[in-house]
Enzyme design. Structure first.
Site, PDB file in Angstrom:
ATOM      1  N   ASN A 125      30.695  60.496   7.575  1.00 25.19           N
ATOM      2  CA  ASN A 125      29.533  59.732   8.029  1.00 25.19           C
ATOM      3  C   ASN A 125      28.287  60.574   7.796  1.00 25.19           C
ATOM      4  O   ASN A 125      27.952  61.434   8.594  1.00 25.19           O
ATOM      5  CB  ASN A 125      29.731  59.380   9.511  1.00 25.19           C
ATOM      6  CG  ASN A 125      28.493  58.784  10.141  1.00 25.19           C
ATOM      7  OD1 ASN A 125      27.520  58.468   9.467  1.00 25.19           O
ATOM      8  ND2 ASN A 125      28.527  58.631  11.450  1.00 25.19           N
ATOM      9  N   CYS A 128      24.432  58.484  10.005  1.00 24.75           N
ATOM     10  CA  CYS A 128      24.128  58.083  11.377  1.00 24.75           C
ATOM     11  C   CYS A 128      22.639  58.249  11.634  1.00 24.75           C
ATOM     12  O   CYS A 128      22.104  59.353  11.526  1.00 24.75           O
ATOM     13  CB  CYS A 128      24.904  58.913  12.392  1.00 24.75           C
ATOM     14  SG  CYS A 128      24.496  58.411  14.074  1.00 24.75           S
ATOM     15  N   THR A 264      30.246  45.085  14.679  1.00 24.31           N
ATOM     16  CA  THR A 264      29.605  44.385  15.784  1.00 24.31           C
ATOM     17  C   THR A 264      30.363  43.140  16.233  1.00 24.31           C
ATOM     18  O   THR A 264      30.297  42.765  17.407  1.00 24.31           O
ATOM     19  CB  THR A 264      28.152  44.049  15.378  1.00 24.31           C
ATOM     20  OG1 THR A 264      27.516  45.287  15.027  1.00 24.31           O
ATOM     21  CG2 THR A 264      27.371  43.399  16.493  1.00 24.31           C
TER      22      THR A 264
HETATM   23  C1  LIG Z   1      27.659  50.768  18.898  1.00 26.56           C
HETATM   24  C2  LIG Z   1      27.858  51.235  17.487  1.00 26.56           C
HETATM   25  C3  LIG Z   1      28.308  52.539  17.244  1.00 26.56           C
HETATM   26  C4  LIG Z   1      28.496  52.985  15.939  1.00 26.56           C
HETATM   27  N1  LIG Z   1      28.961  54.267  15.739  1.00 26.56           N
HETATM   28  C5  LIG Z   1      29.232  54.675  14.465  1.00 26.56           C
HETATM   29  C6  LIG Z   1      29.824  55.950  14.216  1.00 26.56           C
HETATM   30  O1  LIG Z   1      30.150  56.708  15.146  1.00 26.56           O
HETATM   31  N2  LIG Z   1      30.041  56.335  12.924  1.00 26.56           N
HETATM   32  C7  LIG Z   1      29.726  55.499  11.876  1.00 26.56           C
HETATM   33  O2  LIG Z   1      29.960  55.872  10.725  1.00 26.56           O
HETATM   34  N3  LIG Z   1      29.192  54.283  12.084  1.00 26.56           N
HETATM   35  C8  LIG Z   1      28.941  53.854  13.354  1.00 26.56           C
HETATM   36  N4  LIG Z   1      28.412  52.596  13.551  1.00 26.56           N
HETATM   37  C9  LIG Z   1      28.095  51.743  12.380  1.00 26.56           C
HETATM   38  C10 LIG Z   1      29.218  50.760  12.096  1.00 26.56           C
HETATM   39  O3  LIG Z   1      30.440  51.417  11.796  1.00 26.56           O
HETATM   40  C11 LIG Z   1      28.836  49.838  10.919  1.00 26.56           C
HETATM   41  O4  LIG Z   1      28.561  50.642   9.784  1.00 26.56           O
HETATM   42  C12 LIG Z   1      27.596  48.999  11.177  1.00 26.56           C
HETATM   43  O5  LIG Z   1      27.561  48.601  12.535  1.00 26.56           O
HETATM   44  C13 LIG Z   1      27.498  47.760  10.294  1.00 26.56           C
HETATM   45  O6  LIG Z   1      28.595  46.883  10.464  1.00 26.56           O
HETATM   46  P1  LIG Z   1      28.592  45.625  11.475  1.00 26.56           P
HETATM   47  O7  LIG Z   1      27.374  44.822  11.204  1.00 26.56           O
HETATM   48  O8  LIG Z   1      29.885  44.900  11.221  1.00 26.56           O
HETATM   49  O9  LIG Z   1      28.557  46.218  12.849  1.00 26.56           O
HETATM   50  C14 LIG Z   1      28.214  52.128  14.852  1.00 26.56           C
HETATM   51  C15 LIG Z   1      27.770  50.830  15.106  1.00 26.56           C
HETATM   52  C16 LIG Z   1      27.604  50.365  16.385  1.00 26.56           C
HETATM   53  C17 LIG Z   1      27.133  48.968  16.619  1.00 26.56           C
END
Ligand SMILES: Cc1cc2nc3c(=O)[nH]c(=O)nc-3n(C[C@H](O)[C@H](O)[C@H](O)COP(=O)(O)O)c2cc1C
Ligand SMILES: Cc1cc2nc3c(=O)[nH]c(=O)nc-3n(C[C@H](O)[C@H](O)[C@H](O)COP(=O)(O)OP(=O)(O)OC[C@H]3O[C@@H](n4cnc5c(N)ncnc54)[C@H](O)[C@@H]3O)c2cc1C
Ligand code: FES
Lengths: 302, 263
Positions: A125, A128, A264
């Site tokens: 990652n 972030c 999400t």
């Molecule tokens: C609450 C939350 C925490 C997240 N924590 C991480 C994380 O620790 N590492 C990471 O690579 N992405 C993290 N993400 C990003 C998600 O893995 C993903 O890339 C992003 O939310 C887009 O996908 P989505 O629209 O389906 O949520 C996080 C997203 C959310 C909403």
């Protein structure tokens, strides 16, 4: 019907992976349904040392998405390997360890430890947006992407997937830099940096002021970047951003993704995993698709 | 503890406005739902807003399987909820979170438990009063201290009176009457729910009189089940200990009041 796909030598029983940070280490959702319905699970972002994360509030709602500023709260990679992994690796899903760090040494040290563990894939990652050092700073330009990916590659005995940030001007060159430095796969997109303000108090809603936007709000951007990245590299691409239905998942596969991640949607619907899997199977049977691989990169532009 | 939460469809069987911007909504629960305990909450899907809304269980009748949610209109989501009509259905995950430790506190004896509620915080305490009273075969003397910002927003006082002595404060500090009562007698425990400033001042009062206290906290939530880590609150086991973040949805919403770190 064949739902299984191959992701850099690792077989997923279906192309659906729970996205990092929205699924913890799997335990909470396993109480609601059998989590083996997923092809894979990408765990909460791990750092070499434990991290407490940002103060509250950490979430703001938008009309079709959320902003979060968790800031990589996690128990550290050692505690994960000791306390969470033995359970998770028995669950019949591909386990993806999502790794973050403030320095290149943080990344290489965490990856070294995980290389000796039973995780199946390591997801770097470098995207972030919610931490002060490291994180997205590694992911914003091809040069730094190349540097951190190359350093980790030397220590990494597992398939290495690099997770890209959408907060860049040219996603294709960033994807290529990761591939050239040794990535076995690319995943994208992480969240898009944004903010929310309470006009009445004139204060930001998130204590961190800015946060990462996710959910259906970002789907068009994510689709476009998945398409661009998959054209730019030869390694498999894992697409994500706003997937909420089986048809959404199919769209990412068509854009060029070998597999997709769902984040999400788990938050808005705690049973999104089995629902989206059933919807994808329905989509395929209704459209006469008997192999998920048939969808991958099948976008028609003629 | 293996949680018994389920994501279920619930149907509105009545919706009554009981005070200014306060609605008492009864839901018929799907048969798959486990009986909730006082302090636990439902994460309710609201048509028209993106995230679910956490709402405390304000009552549950095991025989009819009817759950009660008391909703204060605070913004768009709760406004839409307050307009739900008989027959409307919505999904909710429940029961979630840790309840008030009532069984542990009572230990088979007739408990002496006091309730302290501020504003909409009175809602989960209504269920606590009913539950304690049933445990004690109706013989528990539950003392309740309620505070509301104005008379129009007050609710529940007459219901609490059926369980025991109830003091009602309008526009002042609910903790004033409590301090006075604590000067005469110390109960086995205090269960509280209300705005942070109220809980913070209650924390000091309880520390001074050495009474055990538990409070239900609020924080903005995402998943509601403990996976996304957005609902953090500061907790410190002992004074001077390092503050760690706990999940309100999973490690709470009920915490021992002395451990809560207020900003
Ligand atoms: C609450 C939350 C925490 C997240 N924590 C991480 C994380 O620790 N590492 C990471 O690579 N992405 C993290 N993400 C990003 C998600 O893995 C993903 O890339 C992003 O939310 C887009 O996908 P989505 O629209 O389906 O949520 C996080 C997203 C959310 C909403
Ligand atoms: C464990 C718990 C139990 C609760 N029990 C009740 C109850 O029994 N009755 C009741 O009326 N209210 C209760 N609340 C508060 C209720 O969840 C909020 O008032 C509601 O979420 C506000 O949504 P809105 O769309 O009306 O407001 P908006 O301000 O438009 O909401 C915007 C966002 O902020 C969140 N939010 C705003 N205020 C709060 C808050 N106080 N707590 C948590 N999230 C908030 C919303 O969920 C939403 O995501 C409880 C909260 C928690 C955490
Ligand atoms: S709301 Fe997701 S962990 Fe509490």
């Amino acid at each position: 019907m064949n739902m299984s796909v191959d992701l850099c030598g690792v077989k997923l029983k279906n192309p659906l992976i729970a996205a990092s940070g929205t699924f913890g280490f799997g335990r909470e959702y396993d109480e609601l349904y059998d989590i083996s319905c997923w092809g894979g699970i990408s765990v909460k972002g791990l750092t070499n040392e434990p991290r407490t994360g940002n103060p509250p509030h950490r979430i703001a709602e938008t009309s079709s998405g959320i902003l979060n500023s968790v800031g990589l709260q996690n128990p550290g990679v050692d505690a994960f390997i000791r306390e969470e992994l033995p359970w998770l690796s028995r669950m019949g899903v591909v386990v993806i360890a999502n790794v973050a760090g403030a320095t290149t040494d943080d990344y290489t040290e965490a990856v070294r430890k995980l290389s000796d563990s039973p995780v199946d894939i390591i997801e770097l990652n470098i995207s972030c947006p919610n931490v002060k050092e490291g994180g997205v700073h590694f992911g914003i330009c091809p040069k730094s992407v190349s540097k951190v990916t190359g350093a980790v590659r030397k220590r990494c005995l597992k398939p290495l997937m690099v997770k890209l940030s959408p907060n860049v001007s040219d996603i294709a060159s960033v994807a290529r830099a990761a591939e050239d430095a040794g990535a076995d796969a690319i995943s994208l997109i992480n969240t898009i940096t944004g903010m929310a303000i309470d006009a009445r108090t004139r204060r930001p809603i998130l204590a961190n002021i800015t946060g990462g936007l996710s959910g259906p709000a970002i789907k068009p951007v994510a689709l476009r970047m998945t398409w661009q990245a998959s054209k730019a590299v030869a390694v498999p691409v894992v697409g994500m951003g706003g997937i909420d239905t089986g048809t959404d998942a199919a769209e990412f596969l068509i854009a060029g993704a070998r597999a997709v991640m769902i984040g999400t949607a788990n938050i808005t619907d705690p049973t999104a995993g089995p629902r989206i899997r059933a919807e994808l199977e329905n989509f395929m049977s209704e459209n006469g698709v008997d192999d998920a691989n048939e969808l991958v990169g099948s976008l028609r532009t003629d | 503890m293996k949680s018994a939460a389920r994501d279920i469809v619930s149907r509105v069987i009545s919706n009554e406005r009981i005070a200014d911007r306060i609605h008492d909504i009864r839901f018929a629960l799907h048969s798959a739902a486990e009986p909730p305990l006082p302090g636990q909450f439902a994460h309710v899907s609201v048509p028209g807003v993106f995230l679910r809304r956490p709402i405390s269980i304000a009552g549950f009748d095991p025989a009819s399987r009817i759950a009660r949610l008391i909703v204060r209109v605070a913004g768009r989501g709760t406004d839409i909820l307050s307009h739900m009509k008989t027959g409307d259905e919505t999904r909710m995950t429940m029961p979630l979170g840790n309840p008030y430790p009532i069984r542990e506190l009572t230990g088979g004896e007739i408990p002496d438990i006091w309730l302290v509620g501020g504003g909409i915080g009175a809602a989960p305490l209504l269920y606590a009063a009913d539950y304690i009273s049933r445990l004690a075969g109706g013989r528990a003397g539950i003392k309740t201290f309620l505070g509301f910002r104005d008379a129009a927003a007050a609710f529940g006082a007459s219901e609490f009176e059926a369980y025991g002595e109830t003091s009602l404060d309008i526009g002042g500090f609910v903790t004033d009457a409590l301090t006075e009562s604590l000067g005469k007698k110390i109960p086995d425990a205090i269960l509280a729910c209300g705005p942070a400033p109220m809980l913070s001042s209650l924390q000091k009062i309880c520390a001074r009189s050495g009474v055990r206290a538990y409070a239900s906290l609020e924080e903005r939530m995402g998943c509601g089940v403990g996976a996304c880590l957005v609902c953090n609150c500061g907790i410190s086991k002992d004074a001077g200990d390092e503050v760690s973040y706990k999940r309100v949805c999973r490690d709470g919403p009920v915490f021992p009041l002395p451990e809560v770190v207020f900003k």
